[in-house]
Design a protein around this motif. Structure first.
Motif, PDB file in Angstrom:
ATOM      1  N   ALA A 151       0.833  -1.212   0.000  1.00 17.38           N
ATOM      2  CA  ALA A 151       0.000   0.000   0.000  1.00 17.38           C
ATOM      3  C   ALA A 151       0.869   1.264   0.000  1.00 17.38           C
ATOM      4  CB  ALA A 151      -0.927  -0.007   1.211  1.00 17.38           C
ATOM      5  N   ARG A 152       1.945   1.222   0.764  1.00 18.78           N
ATOM      6  CA  ARG A 152       2.839   2.391   0.829  1.00 18.78           C
ATOM      7  C   ARG A 152       3.554   2.606  -0.512  1.00 18.78           C
ATOM      8  NH1 ARG A 152       4.075   7.273   1.733  1.00 18.78           N
ATOM      9  NH2 ARG A 152       6.155   7.721   2.482  1.00 18.78           N
ATOM     10  N   ALA A 153       3.989   1.498  -1.126  1.00 19.96           N
ATOM     11  CA  ALA A 153       4.672   1.621  -2.422  1.00 19.96           C
ATOM     12  C   ALA A 153       3.715   2.223  -3.453  1.00 19.96           C
ATOM     13  CB  ALA A 153       5.170   0.253  -2.882  1.00 19.96           C
ATOM     14  N   LEU A 154       2.457   1.770  -3.429  1.00 18.23           N
ATOM     15  CA  LEU A 154       1.462   2.312  -4.373  1.00 18.23           C
ATOM     16  C   LEU A 154       1.279   3.810  -4.140  1.00 18.23           C
ATOM     17  CD1 LEU A 154      -1.224  -0.538  -4.129  1.00 18.23           C
ATOM     18  CD2 LEU A 154       0.001   0.116  -6.218  1.00 18.23           C
ATOM     19  N   GLU A 155       1.251   4.181  -2.852  1.00 21.45           N
ATOM     20  CA  GLU A 155       1.058   5.596  -2.505  1.00 21.45           C
ATOM     21  C   GLU A 155       2.232   6.438  -3.006  1.00 21.45           C
ATOM     22  OE1 GLU A 155       1.499   6.708   1.694  1.00 21.45           O
ATOM     23  OE2 GLU A 155      -0.348   7.877   1.501  1.00 21.45           O
ATOM     24  N   ILE A 156       3.452   5.935  -2.752  1.00 24.19           N
ATOM     25  CA  ILE A 156       4.647   6.712  -3.138  1.00 24.19           C
ATOM     26  C   ILE A 156       4.721   6.918  -4.648  1.00 24.19           C
ATOM     27  CG2 ILE A 156       7.174   6.663  -3.231  1.00 24.19           C
ATOM     28  CD1 ILE A 156       7.175   5.368  -0.496  1.00 24.19           C
ATOM     29  N   VAL A 157       4.401   5.853  -5.403  1.00 22.84           N
ATOM     30  CA  VAL A 157       4.523   6.018  -6.860  1.00 22.84           C
ATOM     31  C   VAL A 157       3.292   6.694  -7.460  1.00 22.84           C
ATOM     32  CG1 VAL A 157       6.185   4.145  -7.211  1.00 22.84           C
ATOM     33  CG2 VAL A 157       3.759   3.644  -7.328  1.00 22.84           C
ATOM     34  N   GLY A 158       2.344   7.035  -6.615  1.00 16.25           N
ATOM     35  CA  GLY A 158       1.186   7.825  -7.080  1.00 16.25           C
ATOM     36  C   GLY A 158       0.137   7.005  -7.807  1.00 16.25           C
ATOM     37  N   ILE A 159       0.026   5.726  -7.452  1.00 17.45           N
ATOM     38  CA  ILE A 159      -1.057   4.919  -8.049  1.00 17.45           C
ATOM     39  C   ILE A 159      -2.237   4.985  -7.085  1.00 17.45           C
ATOM     40  CG2 ILE A 159      -1.749   2.637  -8.885  1.00 17.45           C
ATOM     41  CD1 ILE A 159       1.179   2.011  -9.374  1.00 17.45           C
ATOM     42  N   HIS A 160      -3.286   5.696  -7.506  1.00 16.59           N
ATOM     43  CA  HIS A 160      -4.412   5.889  -6.598  1.00 16.59           C
ATOM     44  C   HIS A 160      -5.646   5.112  -7.037  1.00 16.59           C
ATOM     45  CE1 HIS A 160      -1.905   8.833  -4.689  1.00 16.59           C
ATOM     46  NE2 HIS A 160      -1.777   9.488  -5.831  1.00 16.59           N
ATOM     47  N   ASP A 161      -5.551   4.456  -8.217  1.00 12.11           N
ATOM     48  CA  ASP A 161      -6.740   3.748  -8.695  1.00 12.11           C
ATOM     49  C   ASP A 161      -6.559   2.230  -8.663  1.00 12.11           C
ATOM     50  OD1 ASP A 161      -4.773   3.679 -10.577  1.00 12.11           O
ATOM     51  OD2 ASP A 161      -6.071   4.115 -12.295  1.00 12.11           O
ATOM     52  N   CYS A 162      -5.614   1.761  -7.843  1.00 10.56           N
ATOM     53  CA  CYS A 162      -5.373   0.306  -7.765  1.00 10.56           C
ATOM     54  C   CYS A 162      -6.390  -0.320  -6.807  1.00 10.56           C
ATOM     55  CB  CYS A 162      -3.958   0.049  -7.254  1.00 10.56           C
ATOM     56  SG  CYS A 162      -3.595  -1.688  -7.009  1.00 10.56           S
ATOM     57  N   THR A 163      -6.940  -1.471  -7.203  1.00 14.17           N
ATOM     58  CA  THR A 163      -7.787  -2.232  -6.274  1.00 14.17           C
ATOM     59  C   THR A 163      -6.864  -3.200  -5.543  1.00 14.17           C
ATOM     60  OG1 THR A 163      -9.615  -2.079  -7.815  1.00 14.17           O
ATOM     61  CG2 THR A 163      -9.782  -3.771  -6.100  1.00 14.17           C
ATOM     62  N   HIS A 164      -6.621  -2.912  -4.285  1.00 19.88           N
ATOM     63  CA  HIS A 164      -5.689  -3.715  -3.489  1.00 19.88           C
ATOM     64  C   HIS A 164      -6.507  -4.451  -2.418  1.00 19.88           C
ATOM     65  CE1 HIS A 164      -2.070  -3.629  -0.441  1.00 19.88           C
ATOM     66  NE2 HIS A 164      -2.443  -4.850  -0.736  1.00 19.88           N
ATOM     67  N   ILE A 165      -6.651  -5.754  -2.612  1.00 15.88           N
ATOM     68  CA  ILE A 165      -7.495  -6.537  -1.695  1.00 15.88           C
ATOM     69  C   ILE A 165      -6.610  -7.391  -0.789  1.00 15.88           C
ATOM     70  CG2 ILE A 165      -9.348  -8.269  -1.548  1.00 15.88           C
ATOM     71  CD1 ILE A 165     -10.043  -7.524  -4.488  1.00 15.88           C
ATOM     72  N   ALA A 166      -6.821  -7.283   0.511  1.00 14.61           N
ATOM     73  CA  ALA A 166      -6.073  -8.117   1.468  1.00 14.61           C
ATOM     74  C   ALA A 166      -7.062  -9.051   2.164  1.00 14.61           C
ATOM     75  CB  ALA A 166      -5.363  -7.246   2.497  1.00 14.61           C
ATOM     76  N   VAL A 167      -6.778 -10.351   2.045  1.00 14.49           N
ATOM     77  CA  VAL A 167      -7.685 -11.365   2.590  1.00 14.49           C
ATOM     78  C   VAL A 167      -7.056 -12.015   3.811  1.00 14.49           C
ATOM     79  CG1 VAL A 167      -8.746 -13.616   2.096  1.00 14.49           C
ATOM     80  CG2 VAL A 167      -8.620 -11.871   0.303  1.00 14.49           C
TER      81      VAL A 167
END
Ligand SMILES: C[S@@+](CC[C@H](N)C(=O)[O-])C[C@H]1O[C@@H](n2cnc3c(N)ncnc32)[C@H](O)[C@@H]1O
Length: 260
Positions: free
Chosen positions: A117-133
């Motif tokens: 989640a942090r890596a996505l935030e840093i690289v500016g990806i805000h439209d990723c569906t990140h599901i944690a099960v």
């Protein structure tokens, strides 16, 4: 005179025979000692090899830790033990940066969830569906709290899926998950659950059950690939799905990667 000569020759022969017996004995003893020394050197060479592998691995872990510390988390996450190790942590962050997945599914929430989640935030990806099960509400809650403390809670879809029996595999696996994935095309599938100790080949069902949700070009990661059972799972997945390229890294807990 002749008798004296014969006695002298006899004595000489006896001395020569005695000496040669002694020499042979000495050479046997020497040979045994040389073999012992050779064996001892073999052991030392083996121990030095193991020591050098372990030093190299520790040095790599330190490098990984330095790399991950640059994510600048407000609340650091635990690495190792039940969590992913620094090798997989770095691998996942690099994968996010380089491949920019749009849909990520993690089986087994935890430190991995926060790092991704942090890596996505840093690289500016805000439209990723990140599901944690997670099958355990307790551990889903802990993962979620670490994400909250890092300001990342809302970037993740948290799914509690208690394990249920899947007759076709005779295994426990995440109940209710498949229904919640309808319409998804997963670019990155990170498999770190259900836990290995609960049953044999615990994580095998993941690929046959989730294959229909995978994007055409996708990456599947299996943690703990250093374990015999995980290697058997990967081999079976590879045989049953020849369209995937399989790579194995032995560092740390071991990582298996399937790509297509
Ligand atoms: C291998 S862990 C997943 C770790 C996660 N990917 C991470 O990076 O922290 C698999 C499952 O074990 C459970 N678990 C986590 N920590 C545990 C612990 N300390 N004792 C028992 N089970 C644990 C959780 O339900 C988790 O989903």
């Amino acid at each position: 005179m002749l008798i004296i000569l014969l006695i002298a020759v006899g004595l000489l022969l006896a001395i020569i025979v005695g000496l040669s017996l002694k020499l042979r004995q000495l050479s046997w003893t020497l040979n045994t000692k040389l073999n012992d020394i050779d064996r001892a050197f073999g052991q030392i060479r083996k121990q030095l090899g193991a020591l050098s592998t372990s030093i190299e691995s520790s040095a790599n872990e330190t490098q990984n830790a330095v790399y991950l510390s640059q994510l600048d988390l407000t609340m650091p996450v635990f690495m190792g033990g039940w969590s992913i190790d620094t090798f997989l942590g770095k691998f996942l962050v690099q994968h996010v940066v380089e491949s920019r997945p749009k849909t990520i599914l993690e089986l087994g929430s935890g430190s991995s969830t926060v790092l991704i989640a942090r890596a996505l935030e840093i690289v500016g990806i805000h439209d990723c569906t990140h599901i944690a099960v997670d099958h355990e509400p307790k551990y889903l809650g802990i993962s979620r709290e670490y994400a909250r403390l890092n300001g990342l809670e809302d970037r993740v879809t948290w799914l509690e899926c208690p394990l249920r029996h899947y007759d076709e595999f005779d295994k426990l696996w995440y109940g209710g998950l498949l229904d919640r994935l309808e319409g998804k095309k997963i670019d990155l599938l990170a498999i770190d659950g259900p836990p290995g100790p609960i049953q044999r080949h615990s994580r095998y069902p993941a690929l046959p059950l989730l294959k229909r949700f995978l994007a055409e070009h996708c990456t599947v990661i299996l943690d703990d690939a250093g374990r015999d059972e995980e290697q058997e799972i990967v081999q079976r997945w590879g045989n049953e799905n020849p369209e995937f390229k399989v790579d194995l890294w032995p560092n740390g807990h071991g990582i298996a990667m399937l790509t297509r």
